[in-house]
Design a protein around this motif. Structure first.
Motif, short mmCIF file in Angstrom:
data_model
loop_
_atom_site.label_atom_id
_atom_site.label_comp_id
_atom_site.label_asym_id
_atom_site.label_seq_id
_atom_site.Cartn_x
_atom_site.Cartn_y
_atom_site.Cartn_z
N VAL A 81 1.24 -30.01 -52.75
CA VAL A 81 1.89 -29.32 -53.30
C VAL A 81 1.95 -27.48 -53.05
N THR A 82 1.23 -27.05 -52.44
CA THR A 82 1.86 -25.92 -52.46
C THR A 82 3.32 -26.07 -51.32
N GLY A 83 2.09 -26.65 -50.73
CA GLY A 83 2.92 -26.21 -48.51
C GLY A 83 4.51 -27.22 -49.08
N ASN A 84 3.93 -28.55 -49.44
CA ASN A 84 5.80 -29.13 -49.89
C ASN A 84 6.68 -28.46 -50.79
N LEU A 85 6.38 -27.68 -51.88
CA LEU A 85 7.52 -26.48 -52.60
C LEU A 85 7.62 -26.03 -50.85
N GLY A 86 6.91 -25.00 -50.23
CA GLY A 86 7.26 -24.25 -49.62
C GLY A 86 8.23 -24.77 -48.30
N LEU A 87 8.21 -25.41 -48.33
CA LEU A 87 8.72 -26.16 -47.19
C LEU A 87 9.91 -26.40 -47.90
N VAL A 88 10.88 -26.10 -49.10
CA VAL A 88 11.66 -25.94 -49.78
C VAL A 88 11.98 -24.97 -49.84
N LEU A 89 11.79 -24.22 -49.68
CA LEU A 89 12.37 -22.66 -49.97
C LEU A 89 12.29 -21.77 -48.38
N SER A 90 11.86 -22.67 -47.03
CA SER A 90 11.59 -22.18 -46.19
C SER A 90 12.72 -22.47 -45.05
N ASN A 91 13.10 -24.37 -45.94
CA ASN A 91 14.56 -25.30 -45.53
C ASN A 91 15.52 -24.50 -45.68
N ARG A 92 15.57 -23.43 -46.87
CA ARG A 92 16.49 -23.00 -47.77
C ARG A 92 17.40 -21.92 -46.48
N GLY A 113 19.84 -21.85 -40.96
CA GLY A 113 21.27 -21.46 -40.21
C GLY A 113 21.64 -20.45 -41.37
N GLY A 114 21.48 -19.97 -42.00
CA GLY A 114 22.21 -18.74 -42.36
C GLY A 114 20.99 -17.82 -43.13
N LYS A 115 21.62 -16.48 -43.42
CA LYS A 115 20.67 -15.06 -43.49
C LYS A 115 19.38 -14.82 -43.19
N GLY A 116 18.45 -16.15 -42.96
CA GLY A 116 17.07 -16.61 -43.08
C GLY A 116 16.15 -16.59 -44.51
N LEU A 117 15.67 -15.24 -44.63
CA LEU A 117 14.92 -15.06 -45.47
C LEU A 117 15.29 -15.00 -46.59
N ALA A 118 16.82 -13.95 -45.90
CA ALA A 118 17.71 -12.95 -47.03
C ALA A 118 17.62 -14.56 -48.27
N ALA A 119 18.14 -15.72 -47.62
CA ALA A 119 18.32 -17.49 -48.74
C ALA A 119 17.46 -16.81 -49.65
#
Length: 862
Positions: free
Chosen positions: A770-781, A784-790
């Motif tokens: 579950v934590t990794g699932n929510l983490g995948l949402v964050l990492s995929n945000r 293509g953009g400014k990376g971790l700045a997103a």
């Protein structure tokens, strides 16, 4: 001014002699609308709630849920069966909410796309939605428009209509007002006064009285639908379907093999079926079509809020690849509010402003004949400017002729960029002729000598250098019977020049600069003088190294034109027919072209462009039908805003699909690996359904609501033909999922060694998933953009999904009945902490991997 048109016997240009009636009273029209219903064909394009629920019940995921519940009943596990039934109801509710939102957006788009009609009500001409027409309404018909209802002509001017929708015959037919009673009241045939809903006005204009609306029209009785149907699926949909079939086939095949292997190895066939169902639920990519539908429909709705109507889904996809915007000048880059700024007669020059309330005598005749050379009820903004100047500067003079009758006219022709109108002002039989048009064309009509031509050229150059659009005006008389075939047969006298200004719309230079930063070129096509075109291009910030004229184009073959347009972005004295050649030349050079247009003659170029963009305000129906986008406010800045939004949709689709791919890997892995290694089953349908309750809203709502990063217009377009779902995207998504899967397996092995054994390991692994699932949402945000700045960028939908997921997870761990249902053992704080840290570690690894991949920018990424 109140000039009226007179019927002409000459087929080339005829005018009617009736003024429109007052039309229906508004109260009477409202009563008839209530009685007869709206002017639209019976159709039920919007899915109602029962249909949405039925479609949701037929979804494969729900069928698998019900099958798993049935297996639990056979196993005697009533609680598990009821829980799965509850999840099934929740799944239906989520689908209904999402689909209802989509249908609401579609309904709003249909309302925007509904056709308009020019109708007389209470003596006033107004534009209404065609669905509001009623029998008895008086409507105006113009070239390029669809006839909105069955009607009978009251008057007509060289009116022709294409009735192919009803008759199958593509040759336009001539229409006459007041034709004899012997004319058949059926579509087709020449000289009929009857107009039929759905037919297209191909020439001339007229006024008609509505006789039937909606299902009572001829086309309504036949049962044809007027709405265009998109038969070929867009490339994005084709890619998605291919991906869905691939994963579905692999998932179903693996599920069958798993069930057979488990049954043969353990002899527990009901458990084997349950394991197969679990794996099928884990691998079935049912989110793909849902996500694509929601993104495209809500994306089109968001575009409509930017005053851009997307008529075809393929246009939204194509916006991410556009490399060149070809735009009109007047009304798109500029305000389309022309005003006379300068007048030139002989050697005298006069600057005109809004404060000018009287004109010197020397300029009276020039303004007088500029009005006489314009339509009595003008739609063209330059003709409106001449009328306004006359009312402003010639009031109470003998130079305004409200009582003159328009007897004949000669329209603008490609071979002669000038028009003439003949007026009857007295009973003497002498007609006054007024001509206006391009200075070189009017000078040609006046047969000027070289000295006169040189003086005209100097005057034009001075005005054009100031960014003015320059027209010349001439006068003549005609006392002979009949009318000459061409304007050259009149004896004209040159009167002078009028310079008109049309200022840029606010924000155009900034929008052009944004296009340049995004790797998108801007080309301007105009009928203006080359010097005027260059002046406006420079004001807008368009590259203006050189200008190519329509005359020069006409002398080039296709190869020479392709070479010329490679470094040319300003085109002057261009006829609508020449725009098609320009679009084809740009396309041959590898450009992905977005083309704007508004007239009937623009339709071929709009159709040929990768993205045809019609004008919603001043555009004709035929132009809008040929286009894939419609600018509702005719504003260039709205088109640039649509490109920005198209890139946002493109980028967010990539993020959502990467997330969907990634999140299915740990679910499928935790369903399959234990069976292959002889471990007990770690996940059942209830676990998968819990995770799906996070996946569905995250992929369809969270990513759709993701805002564009600030650099989205600072990257080049996606290369034409490049797949949105590239191998790199697929591989990256799968690798993210493998990371979460590895963390969950490691936590399970560590937890299973404790006192609780398998139940403790399952609980810890589920927390990690579950934590990794929510983490995948964050990492995929961050894709293509400014990376971790997103990651810190606000997203309200994400906060809601994460909050609900966290509360649900806590309940499954804290409530004994739910804990037993999920097969969890009570966990100590250290176990919970270890599982959470493993999930967060997978987020950190994935985020760093994404950041490393994006350190080297790749062209076309979005």
């Amino acid at each position: 001014m109140n000039q009226t048109r007179e019927a002409s016997g000459n087929g080339r240009a005829g005018f009617t002699n009736q003024a429109p009636g007052a039309g229906l009273a508004a109260d009477e029209a409202a009563a008839r609308l209530r009685r007869d219903g709206p002017n639209e064909l019976p159709q039920d394009q919007r899915r109602r709630l029962p249909r949405i629920v039925w479609d949701a019940v037929r979804e494969p995921m729900l069928q698998l849920l019900l099958a798993a519940g049935f297996v639990y009943l056979l196993l005697g596990n009533l609680a598990e069966a009821l829980i799965l039934l509850g999840f099934a109801v929740l799944n239906v509710a989520m689908v209904v909410v999402q689909e209802a939102r989509t249908e609401t957006a579609l309904a709003a788009l249909r309302e925007l796309a509904s056709p308009q009609a020019m109708v007389w009500r209470d003596g006033q001409k107004m534009r209404l939605a065609a669905r509001e027409l009623v029998a008895g309404d008086v409507i105006d018909l113009e070239e390029g428009e669809r006839v909105p209802a069955d009607a009978v002509l009251l008057k007509a001017a060289s009116l022709q209509a294409d009735e192919a929708l009803l008759t199958g015959e593509s040759v336009p037919v001539r229409k006459l007002a007041g034709a004899g009673q012997n004319v058949e009241t059926v579509p087709g045939g020449e000289d009929s006064p009857f107009m039929w809903a759905g037919s297209l006005i191909t020439g001339g204009s007229g006024t008609a009285r509505v006789t039937a609306t909606g299902p009572r029209t001829a086309i309504g009785r036949i049962g044809h639908s007027l709405s265009s149907v998109e038969t070929a699926p867009p490339p994005l949909q084709v890619q998605m379907r291919r991906l869905v079939w691939l994963f579905a086939a692999a998932g179903i095949g693996a599920s069958v093999l798993l069930a057979v292997a488990y049954g043969l190895k353990h002899g527990q066939w009901l458990q084997a079926v349950l394991a197969g169902i679990t794996l099928a639920m884990a691998t079935l990519p049912q989110e793909f079509p849902l996500v694509l539908t929601i993104f495209l429909v809500l994306g089109a709705w968001r575009m409509s809020r930017q005053h851009v109507l997307a008529r075809r889904a393929s246009a939204i996809e194509a916006l991410g690849t556009a490399t060149l915007l070809c735009t009109d000048k007047t009304g798109t880059l500029t305000r389309n509010r022309m005003a006379v700024a300068q007048l030139a007669v002989g050697g005298e020059r006069l600057t005109v402003t809004e404060a000018t309330d009287a004109l010197p005598e020397a300029f009276h005749e020039l303004v007088e004949f500029s009005i006489l050379a314009s339509r009595p009820d003008p739609f063209d903004p330059m003709e409106q400017a001449f009328h306004r100047l006359g009312q402003q500067g010639l009031a109470n003079t003998e130079h305004l002729h409200a009582d003159w009758v328009l007897a004949h006219g000669y329209p603008l022709q490609p071979e002669l960029l000038a028009m003439s109108q003949a007026w009857r002002g007295s009973a003497s039989g002498v007609h006054v002729i007024a001509a206006k048009g391009a200075p070189e064309a009017v000078a040609d009509l006046c047969h000027m000598d070289e000295a006169g031509l040189e003086a005209v050229r100097r005057g034009v150059a001075e005005m054009a250098a100031a960014g003015l659009r320059v027209l010349a005006v001439a006068k003549g008389t005609h006392a002979k019977p009949g009318w000459p075939e061409i304007q050259h047969d009149f004896d004209f006298t040159f009167l002078g020049l009028a310079g008109l200004a049309d200022p840029l719309r606010p924000g155009v230079p900034e929008a052009v600069a944004a296009c340049r930063g995004a790797g998108i070129g801007v080309a301007m096509m105009t009928g203006d003088h080359p010097v005027t075109a260059l002046a406006i291009a420079r004001q807008a910030g368009i590259e203006a190294k050189r200008v190519l004229t329509g005359t020069e184009m006409a002398e080039m073959d296709d190869a020479a034109l392709r070479a010329a347009v490679a470094d040319t972005r300003v085109f002057a004295r261009i006829m609508p027919e020449q725009k098609l050649r320009l679009v084809q030349a740009f396309a041959a050079n590898g450009e992905v072209v977005a083309m704007t247009g508004d007239g009937v003659n623009d339709a071929p170029s709009l159709k040929a462009a990768h993205i045809g963009v019609a004008m919603g305000g001043r555009g004709t129906d035929v132009a809008r039908e040929a286009a894939s986008l419609v600018l509702l406010d005719d504003d260039f800045t709205s088109l640039v805003a649509a490109i920005r939004l198209g890139r946002r949709i493109d980028a967010n689709l990539r993020k959502a699909f990467s997330y969907i791919l990634a999140v299915h890997v740990p679910i499928a892995g935790m369903s399959l690996i234990p069976v292959l290694l002889g471990w007990p089953l770690l996940l059942g349908p209830v676990h998968v359904v819990f995770l799906e309750m996070i996946i569905d809203p995250a992929s369809s709502i969270v990513f759709e609501a993701e805002k564009a990063d600030g650099a989205i217009m600072a990257r080049p377009p996606r290369p034409p033909g490049a797949a949105l779902f590239s191998l790199g995207l697929l591989a990256g998504g799968l690798m993210q999922g493998v990371t979460v899967l590895g963390a969950a397996l490691l936590v399970f092995l560590l937890g299973a060694q404790g006192a609780g054994g398998e139940a403790t390991g399952r609980a810890m692994a589920f927390i990690t998933m579950v934590t990794g699932n929510l983490g995948l949402v964050l990492s995929n945000r961050a894709l293509g953009g400014k990376g971790l700045a997103a990651l810190p960028r606000p997203n309200r939908a994400l906060g809601i999904v994460m909050g609900i997921a966290a509360v649900a997870l806590v309940l499954t761990l804290a409530v004994a009945q739910l804990r037993d249902l999920f097969g969890f053992a009570p966990l100590p704080a250290s176990g919970v902490a270890m599982a959470l840290l493993a999930g967060l570690a997978s987020l950190a690894v994935n985020a760093m991997a994404i950041a490393m991949r994006q350190k080297t920018p790749r062209g076309g990424s979005v």
